[in-house]
Motif scaffolding. Structure first.
Motif, PDB file in Angstrom:
ATOM      1  N   LEU A 308      69.712  31.688   1.509  1.00 44.82           N
ATOM      2  CA  LEU A 308      70.081  30.503   0.511  1.00 44.82           C
ATOM      3  C   LEU A 308      69.927  28.966   0.184  1.00 44.82           C
ATOM      4  CD1 LEU A 308      72.879  31.492  -2.065  1.00 44.82           C
ATOM      5  CD2 LEU A 308      74.630  30.485   0.031  1.00 44.82           C
ATOM      6  N   SER A 311      65.977  28.442   0.083  1.00 47.68           N
ATOM      7  CA  SER A 311      65.683  28.971  -1.438  1.00 47.68           C
ATOM      8  C   SER A 311      66.163  26.827  -2.390  1.00 47.68           C
ATOM      9  CB  SER A 311      66.605  29.369  -1.972  1.00 47.68           C
ATOM     10  OG  SER A 311      66.509  30.873  -1.725  1.00 47.68           O
ATOM     11  N   ALA A 430      67.686  41.003  -0.348  1.00 48.76           N
ATOM     12  CA  ALA A 430      68.588  39.383  -0.964  1.00 48.76           C
ATOM     13  C   ALA A 430      66.581  38.614  -0.414  1.00 48.76           C
ATOM     14  CB  ALA A 430      68.817  39.468   0.600  1.00 48.76           C
ATOM     15  N   ILE A 433      66.106  39.257  -4.627  1.00 48.92           N
ATOM     16  CA  ILE A 433      67.081  38.020  -5.364  1.00 48.92           C
ATOM     17  C   ILE A 433      66.539  36.554  -5.469  1.00 48.92           C
ATOM     18  CG2 ILE A 433      69.407  37.364  -5.680  1.00 48.92           C
ATOM     19  CD1 ILE A 433      70.372  39.592  -4.967  1.00 48.92           C
ATOM     20  N   SER A 434      66.504  35.840  -3.491  1.00 48.53           N
ATOM     21  CA  SER A 434      66.085  35.087  -3.221  1.00 48.53           C
ATOM     22  C   SER A 434      64.716  34.647  -4.164  1.00 48.53           C
ATOM     23  CB  SER A 434      66.014  34.262  -1.931  1.00 48.53           C
ATOM     24  OG  SER A 434      67.112  34.870  -1.503  1.00 48.53           O
ATOM     25  N   ALA A 437      65.210  34.231  -7.670  1.00 51.72           N
ATOM     26  CA  ALA A 437      66.141  32.993  -8.372  1.00 51.72           C
ATOM     27  C   ALA A 437      64.556  31.793  -7.987  1.00 51.72           C
ATOM     28  CB  ALA A 437      67.386  32.707  -7.117  1.00 51.72           C
ATOM     29  N   ILE A 465      71.406  33.727  -7.256  1.00 46.95           N
ATOM     30  CA  ILE A 465      71.818  34.584  -5.932  1.00 46.95           C
ATOM     31  C   ILE A 465      72.679  34.732  -5.479  1.00 46.95           C
ATOM     32  CG2 ILE A 465      71.618  34.588  -3.824  1.00 46.95           C
ATOM     33  CD1 ILE A 465      69.320  32.198  -3.500  1.00 46.95           C
ATOM     34  N   ASN A 469      73.548  38.866  -6.114  1.00 47.65           N
ATOM     35  CA  ASN A 469      74.848  39.843  -4.261  1.00 47.65           C
ATOM     36  C   ASN A 469      76.021  40.299  -5.426  1.00 47.65           C
ATOM     37  OD1 ASN A 469      75.087  39.439  -1.435  1.00 47.65           O
ATOM     38  ND2 ASN A 469      76.855  38.658  -2.708  1.00 47.65           N
TER      39      ASN A 469
END
Length: 492
Positions: A308, A311, A430, A433-434, A437, A465, A469
């Motif tokens: 998180l 990113s 994860a 998704i990152s 993003a 994110i 999630n």
């Protein structure tokens, strides 16, 4: 509130304050003169890299043998002999240092030789301070040592830089302030140790000779030395080699980028202190199934939160540079952010691999892999610096490769010995998704305002994110958005 709880709370506060001070200085103050900051960032890591040779594990021995020596009323004797040992080691080290440069005068072009009048005394002060630091910890007092160990170096850097850049003090004068802060810190150690228990110098060696205790001390100190020197070399050699092979300006740029990337490690702050007793208990009970579950859970937590933050850094870094003095130099070094960032993220994904090993009967293996990391880092740094023209990008690649190999070895070792692994399928989700993003944030058009982009791009990343999630249920974010979690950050 118990002594440990109070000390832990204060320790955490000082740790977070030091982190924020260091990061703020690195982003908004030090970039104003990359070269001088690069010199400061050469001096300290170089001294720390050579420090274990002088300490030779005697600081750790003051913890290992404290209860035994205190029971026998000889803890002051052991402390005195440890300090004397450090003094003798320093004299031997200094003699070898000057002998080396006398026999090989061609190496006198090294910055290490040119700065010897500052680096050598600094090594001695740091070595003596290291012994007092560990000795004081035996009294369950960690706050004051933490101030001296972590906050004072940041104040030394900041003060020396401000004297030089803002007040026009000469380099020598600024270095004098820098060194003086560590001398003041050392005197503080003495004063505080004396306050806890009156210092009584005692250099009699009869106690060490009794039942040949000195052999046990020497053996333990030697293993402490091996582990410590590997750790210090592995994580300090970058600044040393950049200063020697490139220039101090590049060293300043590299150090600032490291400070920015340190945000990724925020999730790790204080978490080991909470997890260590659990790891120790499960290993002692042989409950490796529970250890595996806990290992996966904590590793996912570190990886998700680290992803998180990383990113946000990746998409915001170009616009942050617009607000930093000499930010264009940082923009040119942006590949370093990507390379080191991914290596640090993988380090988070491996969780407490090293701590599991160190808390088990296989703790000596940590020394082996740490030395491997040190030698690999030195070798790859030298290779990239002498065989390529990549500069600090090459340094970043060398560090990333060696750190990744280091973590892979520990993953394999823990799986073979304990049947535990930090890696889970949720980490892949994860990562996907990152990646989505980051890609979306980069592709979407920019505003004309850098400030607007600095807010808009990371916010977009966070939105994507958290949305991903929510639907994929990868990580229980709600568990980390409650009062109990924030309280846990300040437990020790």
């Amino acid at each position: 509130m118990s002594v440990v709880a109070r000390q832990g709370f204060k320790y955490s506060l000082i740790g977070y304050f030091g982190f924020l001070l260091g990061t703020f200085s690195a982003i908004f103050i030090f970039p104003r003169d990359m070269e001088f900051y690069g010199k400061l960032r050469y001096i300290m890591p170089t001294a720390e890299m050579l420090l274990p040779i002088v300490v030779f594990g005697l600081s750790f021995s003051n913890v290992k043998f404290f209860h035994q020596t205190q029971k026998d009323g000889k803890n002051q004797n052991f402390l005195s002999l440890s300090l004397l040992g450090v003094g003798i080691n320093f004299l031997i080290f200094t003699a070898i240092f000057f002998l080396f440069f006398t026999v090989f005068p061609q190496f006198k072009t090294l910055e290490l030789w040119k700065m010897k009048r500052l680096i050598l005394p600094l090594i001695l002060v740091l070595a003596l301070s290291a012994v007092f630091n560990k000795y004081i910890s035996n009294f369950k007092r960690i706050v004051v040592p933490n101030i001296f160990e972590n906050l004072f170096p940041k104040l030394a850097n900041l003060g020396a830089f401000c004297l030089f850049f803002y007040l026009g003090v000469s380099e020598k004068g600024s270095y004098a302030f820098f060194f003086g802060m560590f001398v003041f810190s050392f005197l503080g150690y003495i004063f505080y140790a004396n306050k806890l228990e009156k210092i009584k110098p005692d250099f009699n060696t009869d106690y060490l000779k009794k039942e040949q205790l000195w052999k046990e001390v020497l053996s333990y100190s030697f293993f402490g030395f091996l582990g410590n020197i590997g750790n210090y070399i592995a994580f300090r050699v970058d600044n040393f080699m950049i200063g020697e092979f490139l220039n101090f300006e590049e060293n300043g740029v590299y150090s600032i980028i490291l400070s920015v990337l340190s945000f990724i490690m925020i999730p790790q702050m204080g978490l080991f202190n909470i997890s260590a007793p659990i790891i120790n208990k499960t290993i002692a009970e042989g409950n490796y199934e529970e250890l595996d579950r806990f290992h996966k859970k904590t590793s996912l937590s570190l990886f998700f939160l680290g992803s998180l933050l990383f990113s946000c850094i990746l998409v915001g870094f170009p616009y942050l540079c617009d607000f930093i003095k000499n930010g264009e130099q940082l923009r040119q070094a942006e590949p370093v952010v990507w390379i080191l960032g991914f290596a640090m993220l993988f380090d988070l994904a491996t969780g407490f691999n090293g701590h599991i090993i160190s808390l088990s009967k296989h703790y000596r293996f940590n020394i082996v892999v740490m030395l491997f990391l040190a030698l690999t880092t030195i070798g790859l740094n030298w290779l990239f610096l002498t065989r390529t023209h990549l500069g600090i990008i090459g340094i970043a690649m060398a560090t990333a490769i060696s750190l990744t190999l280091f973590n892979i070895i520990k993953i394999v070792f823990n799986f073979v010995k304990f049947k535990v692994s930090p890696l889970t399928i949720e980490m892949i989700y994860a990562a996907i998704i990152s990646t989505v993003a980051i890609t979306v944030a980069i592709i979407l058009p920019d505003f004309k305002s850098s400030f607007a982009n600095l807010i808009y791009k990371p916010t977009l990343v966070l939105g994507i994110i958290f949305t991903g999630n929510y639907f994929m249920n990868i990580f229980p974010v709600e568990d980390y958005l409650n009062r109990d979690f924030f309280r846990s950050l300040f437990r020790f």
